[in-house]
Design a protein around this motif. Structure first.
Motif, PDB file in Angstrom:
ATOM      1  N   MET A   1      35.007  43.136  91.105  1.00 50.86           N
ATOM      2  CA  MET A   1      34.561  41.750  91.085  1.00 50.86           C
ATOM      3  C   MET A   1      35.636  40.899  91.734  1.00 50.86           C
ATOM      4  O   MET A   1      36.802  40.969  91.355  1.00 50.86           O
ATOM      5  N   SER A   2      35.210  40.121  92.708  1.00 53.45           N
ATOM      6  CA  SER A   2      36.139  39.240  93.424  1.00 53.45           C
ATOM      7  C   SER A   2      35.775  37.798  93.083  1.00 53.45           C
ATOM      8  O   SER A   2      34.679  37.329  93.418  1.00 53.45           O
ATOM      9  N   ILE A   3      36.662  37.095  92.403  1.00 47.07           N
ATOM     10  CA  ILE A   3      36.413  35.735  91.921  1.00 47.07           C
ATOM     11  C   ILE A   3      37.255  34.766  92.735  1.00 47.07           C
ATOM     12  O   ILE A   3      38.487  34.895  92.803  1.00 47.07           O
ATOM     13  N   LYS A   4      36.581  33.802  93.339  1.00 51.43           N
ATOM     14  CA  LYS A   4      37.269  32.756  94.105  1.00 51.43           C
ATOM     15  C   LYS A   4      37.214  31.446  93.314  1.00 51.43           C
ATOM     16  O   LYS A   4      36.143  31.021  92.876  1.00 51.43           O
ATOM     17  N   ARG A  21      47.032  39.302  80.207  1.00 57.78           N
ATOM     18  CA  ARG A  21      47.992  38.745  81.165  1.00 57.78           C
ATOM     19  C   ARG A  21      48.717  39.842  81.940  1.00 57.78           C
ATOM     20  O   ARG A  21      49.829  39.644  82.406  1.00 57.78           O
ATOM     21  N   THR A  22      48.112  40.992  82.056  1.00 56.42           N
ATOM     22  CA  THR A  22      48.726  42.091  82.798  1.00 56.42           C
ATOM     23  C   THR A  22      48.641  41.806  84.297  1.00 56.42           C
ATOM     24  O   THR A  22      47.806  41.000  84.745  1.00 56.42           O
ATOM     25  N   PRO A  23      49.480  42.453  85.106  1.00 57.59           N
ATOM     26  CA  PRO A  23      49.445  42.202  86.564  1.00 57.59           C
ATOM     27  C   PRO A  23      48.093  42.474  87.197  1.00 57.59           C
ATOM     28  O   PRO A  23      47.711  41.803  88.166  1.00 57.59           O
ATOM     29  N   ALA A  24      47.339  43.461  86.667  1.00 61.21           N
ATOM     30  CA  ALA A  24      46.031  43.767  87.250  1.00 61.21           C
ATOM     31  C   ALA A  24      44.980  42.726  86.901  1.00 61.21           C
ATOM     32  O   ALA A  24      43.925  42.680  87.544  1.00 61.21           O
ATOM     33  N   CYS A  25      45.245  41.875  85.913  1.00 63.35           N
ATOM     34  CA  CYS A  25      44.245  40.914  85.432  1.00 63.35           C
ATOM     35  C   CYS A  25      44.673  39.462  85.660  1.00 63.35           C
ATOM     36  O   CYS A  25      44.016  38.547  85.130  1.00 63.35           O
ATOM     37  N   MET A  26      45.741  39.231  86.435  1.00 63.49           N
ATOM     38  CA  MET A  26      46.236  37.860  86.598  1.00 63.49           C
ATOM     39  C   MET A  26      46.718  37.658  88.028  1.00 63.49           C
ATOM     40  O   MET A  26      47.205  38.594  88.676  1.00 63.49           O
ATOM     41  N   VAL A  27      46.583  36.418  88.517  1.00 63.16           N
ATOM     42  CA  VAL A  27      47.059  36.030  89.834  1.00 63.16           C
ATOM     43  C   VAL A  27      47.625  34.617  89.730  1.00 63.16           C
ATOM     44  O   VAL A  27      47.131  33.798  88.937  1.00 63.16           O
ATOM     45  N   HIS A  28      48.675  34.331  90.516  1.00 59.98           N
ATOM     46  CA  HIS A  28      49.314  33.022  90.504  1.00 59.98           C
ATOM     47  C   HIS A  28      48.966  32.249  91.778  1.00 59.98           C
ATOM     48  O   HIS A  28      48.810  32.860  92.856  1.00 59.98           O
ATOM     49  N   VAL A  34      42.676  27.507  97.322  1.00 61.49           N
ATOM     50  CA  VAL A  34      41.774  28.602  96.954  1.00 61.49           C
ATOM     51  C   VAL A  34      42.611  29.752  96.402  1.00 61.49           C
ATOM     52  O   VAL A  34      43.607  30.152  97.024  1.00 61.49           O
ATOM     53  N   VAL A  35      42.204  30.263  95.256  1.00 66.03           N
ATOM     54  CA  VAL A  35      42.873  31.407  94.628  1.00 66.03           C
ATOM     55  C   VAL A  35      41.814  32.470  94.355  1.00 66.03           C
ATOM     56  O   VAL A  35      40.738  32.156  93.839  1.00 66.03           O
ATOM     57  N   THR A  36      42.113  33.725  94.687  1.00 67.89           N
ATOM     58  CA  THR A  36      41.173  34.841  94.520  1.00 67.89           C
ATOM     59  C   THR A  36      41.723  35.821  93.492  1.00 67.89           C
ATOM     60  O   THR A  36      42.886  36.244  93.583  1.00 67.89           O
ATOM     61  N   LEU A  37      40.877  36.160  92.524  1.00 63.79           N
ATOM     62  CA  LEU A  37      41.235  37.142  91.491  1.00 63.79           C
ATOM     63  C   LEU A  37      40.308  38.340  91.634  1.00 63.79           C
ATOM     64  O   LEU A  37      39.084  38.210  91.540  1.00 63.79           O
ATOM     65  N   ASP A  38      40.886  39.514  91.864  1.00 68.91           N
ATOM     66  CA  ASP A  38      40.121  40.760  91.998  1.00 68.91           C
ATOM     67  C   ASP A  38      40.259  41.580  90.726  1.00 68.91           C
ATOM     68  O   ASP A  38      41.383  41.860  90.271  1.00 68.91           O
ATOM     69  N   LEU A  39      39.119  41.984  90.149  1.00 72.51           N
ATOM     70  CA  LEU A  39      39.093  42.764  88.908  1.00 72.51           C
ATOM     71  C   LEU A  39      38.342  44.058  89.137  1.00 72.51           C
ATOM     72  O   LEU A  39      37.369  44.109  89.900  1.00 72.51           O
ATOM     73  N   ASN A  40      38.790  45.103  88.458  1.00 75.91           N
ATOM     74  CA  ASN A  40      38.180  46.426  88.574  1.00 75.91           C
ATOM     75  C   ASN A  40      37.053  46.546  87.548  1.00 75.91           C
ATOM     76  O   ASN A  40      37.293  46.591  86.342  1.00 75.91           O
ATOM     77  N   ASP A  49      44.450  48.693  84.145  1.00 74.35           N
ATOM     78  CA  ASP A  49      43.694  47.686  84.880  1.00 74.35           C
ATOM     79  C   ASP A  49      42.436  47.235  84.141  1.00 74.35           C
ATOM     80  O   ASP A  49      41.554  46.610  84.739  1.00 74.35           O
ATOM     81  N   TYR A  50      42.339  47.540  82.826  1.00 75.50           N
ATOM     82  CA  TYR A  50      41.212  47.051  82.039  1.00 75.50           C
ATOM     83  C   TYR A  50      41.474  45.607  81.637  1.00 75.50           C
ATOM     84  O   TYR A  50      42.559  45.277  81.124  1.00 75.50           O
ATOM     85  N   CYS A  51      40.479  44.734  81.853  1.00 75.94           N
ATOM     86  CA  CYS A  51      40.666  43.292  81.632  1.00 75.94           C
ATOM     87  C   CYS A  51      39.647  42.705  80.667  1.00 75.94           C
ATOM     88  O   CYS A  51      39.354  41.500  80.730  1.00 75.94           O
TER      89      CYS A  51
END
Length: 378
Positions: A1-4, A21-28, A34-40, A49-51
């Protein structure tokens, strides 16, 4: 899932899956808008990488709650929270039924998840439960890849942007689907994955027809709303082995075909065996039916016949009336034991003689005994 997430001004905070707040589940944020968050979506519970993905098995929807923090570390009152859902688009039709909107790439009538480069295919948009009161039109179709490189296919008026790539959609409103032909399958240079996405506009009654005969087409009016449908495929080179072996498809039956014939043969054999078993069980039931025989001990009183003589017995013979019976050696008469009818007192008006027959239950208990009882007549 790619969230913009888009902002009106620069953003330097943090966006993360809520409670993760793990690195796989957070972006700064880096100061951009525009900020994009990619989740597995395939991450299992307990993996790094479970969020906190929420899965609805009934609708096949996947949801994730996210937090938009204005500060990278602190939690403030102005932070925002959202729930992002990725699933199948649907709407309530005139019969109050949930009608799904789907988009897929097809080879004939078979759904394709692995396409061959330069091979022609068809793109099909479909409404699962057409009610006859809602029409639809396909518009704003694009293709994009994982790096967000996108190319438009169908414009806002429902017409092809480049007719050498895709044809206009043809509609069957009664059956609720529309198809467009891809001249040859394409791909991006960055990878083999290609994502299709289209807007499905709903209309009350019959939708206006797109005007694609040349010139600039106007936007289609779809007053009942717009739904988004998408599908993804992997594009392979000709002759390249498929990444996943496909046995069964949503459309087109069972693959390979010999599996279908094997199932039919096994079904026929099962029916034959069932009929034979029913016939055999019926035959055995008729053969094994029997009546219950009750072994009743014969009554020694009812079977008594003073004129019947059994083998080995000298008592009860009809000849006993002509004279006194001959007693076996060692037996005497007297007392309460009566040896014959002649020994009964002349004053007795009732008597009973009990004999022991050969083969009866008294056989091995000694010589036959005779019991007589007399009552003195008064």
């Amino acid at each position: 899932m790619s969230i913009k997430v888009a902002f009106n001004s620069s953003f330097s905070g943090a966006i993360h899956a809520r409670d993760f707040r793990t690195p796989a589940c957070m972006v700064h944020g880096d100061g951009g808008k525009v900020v994009t968050l990619d989740l597995n979506l395939g991450a299992q519970r307990g993996s790094p990488d479970y969020c906190g993905l929420l899965v609805n098995n009934r609708t096949d929807e996947r949801s994730i709650p996210i937090a938009v923090r204005l500060h990278k570390t602190l939690e403030l009152a102005d932070d925002k929270f959202y729930v992002i859902t990725c699933g199948k688009a649907s709407f309530k039709n005139a019969k109050n039924e949930t009608s799904l909107v789907t988009l897929r790439l097809q080879d004939g009538s078979r759904k394709v998840v692995q396409a061959v480069f330069l091979k022609p295919y068809s793109l099909k948009a479909e409404i699962s439960r057409p009610d006859g009161l809602h029409g639809f039109r396909v518009k704003n179709c694009i293709v994009f890849n994982k790096s967000n490189t996108s190319v438009p296919l169908i414009d806002d008026g429902g017409c092809p942007v480049d007719k050498s790539i895709i044809s206009p959609f043809t509609y069957d409103d009664n059956k609720g689907y529309a198809t467009a032909e891809l001249k040859s399958m394409f791909r991006f240079s960055e990878g083999s994955d290609v994502h299709f996405q289209c807007d499905i506009g709903l209309c009350r009654g019959v939708c206006p027809e797109p005007s694609c005969n040349g010139g600039q087409s106007g936007p289609l009016t779809t007053e009942e709303g717009v739904l988004i449908a998408s599908t993804s495929v992997f594009v392979l080179d000709p002759g390249q082995a498929p990444l996943v072996s496909e046995l069964c498809e949503d459309v087109g039956g069972v693959r390979p075909s010999w599996l279908l014939w094997l199932c039919i043969a096994l079904g026929v054999l099962f029916l034959i065996m069932l009929i034979i078993n029913i016939f055999l069980c019926s035959a055995m039931t008729c053969a094994c039916a029997s009546t219950e025989i009750i072994d009743k001990e014969p009554s020694i009183i009812e079977d008594y016949d003073p004129y019947r003589s059994w083998h080995g017995s000298q008592y009860g013979s009809r000849y006993s009336l002509n004279g006194p019976p001959q007693h076996p050696k060692g037996y005497t008469s007297g007392g309460s034991t009566m040896n014959s009818a002649r020994s009964v007192s002349s004053h007795s008006d009732h008597y009973a003689i009990v004999h022991s027959r050969p083969g009866s239950r008294y056989k091995n208990r000694g010589p036959p005994s005779h019991v007589g009882s007399h009552y003195s007549g008064k």
